[in-house]
Design an enzyme around this catalytic site. Structure first.
Site, PDB file in Angstrom:
ATOM      1  N   GLY A  42       9.575  -6.188   3.282  1.00 20.68           N
ATOM      2  CA  GLY A  42       8.590  -7.240   4.263  1.00 20.68           C
ATOM      3  C   GLY A  42       8.809  -8.376   3.171  1.00 20.68           C
ATOM      4  O   GLY A  42       9.175  -8.399   2.081  1.00 20.68           O
ATOM      5  N   CYS A  43       8.450  -9.409   3.671  1.00 22.52           N
ATOM      6  CA  CYS A  43       8.502 -10.849   2.941  1.00 22.52           C
ATOM      7  C   CYS A  43       7.507 -10.792   1.939  1.00 22.52           C
ATOM      8  O   CYS A  43       7.669 -11.394   1.066  1.00 22.52           O
ATOM      9  CB  CYS A  43       8.317 -12.013   4.094  1.00 22.52           C
ATOM     10  SG  CYS A  43       6.734 -11.589   5.213  1.00 22.52           S
TER      11      CYS A  43
END
Length: 343
Positions: free
Chosen positions: A146-147
């Site tokens: 994920g970011c």
């Protein structure tokens, strides 16, 4: 190499298309969407008029397997766990940009995502694809990070891998541009709510927390938890992460920089800033870079780490392509050699 993209009309899928068109060793074979078929992307996104004429298609696993070597899945969470399985079974390269295969504990996934988890045997097959720290480079099934997790883990890795910090001291203050919330509009991402505003959301409950903890405890099993907050800020792209930790023993600014520079000396997309220089979101916009700034306060014995990325590139599509390059034995930076957009 022939690739297919499932979820081509979302922000992550659009970035994959933009970036893969710059990759000399990759051709896009098919594009797939749940929301639209038989139309070209340019119907919805006119900026792609001269870039991609292939029609959007329904998801047909048999056709995708016949036409592709690699499948990118850029769907919201809860979908990939079902649709990825035929491609994994067929031995294709599969890179999932959703969170469905990141967490090795099915119960954790169901708790934090509120959805049923993927089958255990497929979770076990997926490698967590933090590109700079891949353990099994030959793996063909990648759970793309994920970011928030990417920015946080790259910021913490040198210290935690060397077990240099008080394991109870980690505080992460992470801020995201609105595109991180995805394409589907909501009241909280409405222009009038986000413009000239800053909103704290998912306090202590963001789904990237267990993902971050899973990796941190691989590096230092003594870490019991992290304090993690997330905010929306009125920019389109970007993750700005400020991390505070206490070292076990005092450290000089020079020692801190030397540690980070040596850790990332062979990482083409991690740039350590000079002393007393801290990165901005704009200096990584539309790029695959993670820029990191560092400070140590002797009076408080606190290290501050500033880690910035573009959430759609290094935090999604760019890292996915970086992972493809690693598994295909391409140069790690193939298709990603471009400078950030500025201003």
């Amino acid at each position: 190499m022939k690739v297919s993209i499932i979820g081509a009309t979302g922000y992550g899928g659009l970035e994959l298309i933009r970036l893969l068109h710059q990759h000399a060793s990759v051709d896009i074979a098919t594009l797939h969407s749940f929301s639209a078929q038989s139309e070209t992307l340019a119907t919805f996104y006119p900026h792609l008029k001269d870039l991609e004429a292939s029609p959007l298609e329904k998801i047909n696993p048999t056709e995708i397997i016949e036409k592709s070597d690699t499948v990118f899945i850029a769907t919201p969470s809860g979908i990939a766990k079902d649709i990825a399985l035929p491609y994994v079974d067929a031995g294709l390269n599969v890179i999932d940009l959703s969170g469905d295969f990141r967490l090795k504990d099915r119960q954790l996934y169901e708790k934090w995502y509120g959805k049923s988890a993927a089958p255990t045997e497929y979770i076990a097959k997926a490698e967590y694809g933090l590109a700079e720290f891949r353990e099994k480079k030959e793996t063909t099934f990648i759970a793309n990070p994920g970011c928030y997790a990417t920015a946080t883990l790259l910021g913490l890795a040198p210290l935690t891998k060397n077990k240099l910090i008080d394991p109870t001291s980690i505080i992460v203050d992470a801020k995201s541009g609105i595109s991180g919330a995805g394409k589907v509009p909501s009241a909280s991402t409405h222009f009038t709510e986000t413009n000239e505003n800053m909103t704290l959301y998912k306090m202590n409950s963001h789904q990237h927390i267990p993902e971050i903890m899973q990796q941190l405890t691989k590096w230092d099993e003594s870490i019991p938890a992290i304090q993690f907050s997330t905010s929306l800020i009125p920019i389109t792209r970007g993750i700005f992460t400020t991390i505070y930790v206490k070292p076990k023993n005092p450290i000089t600014q020079k020692e801190l920089h030397t540690l980070y520079e040596s850790t990332y000396e062979n990482a083409p997309f991690v740039r350590i800033q000079p002393e007393n220089v801290y990165p901005t979101v704009k200096q990584v916009t539309a790029s695959n870079y993670c820029d990191i700034g560092l400070a140590y306060n002797e009076k408080t014995n606190v290290i501050t780490i500033v880690s910035v990325i573009d959430n759609l590139v290094k935090g999604a599509a760019g890292q996915a392509i970086q992972n493809l390059n690693i598994m295909a034995n391409f140069a790690e930076s193939d298709g990603l050699r471009f400078i950030p957009v500025y201003p």
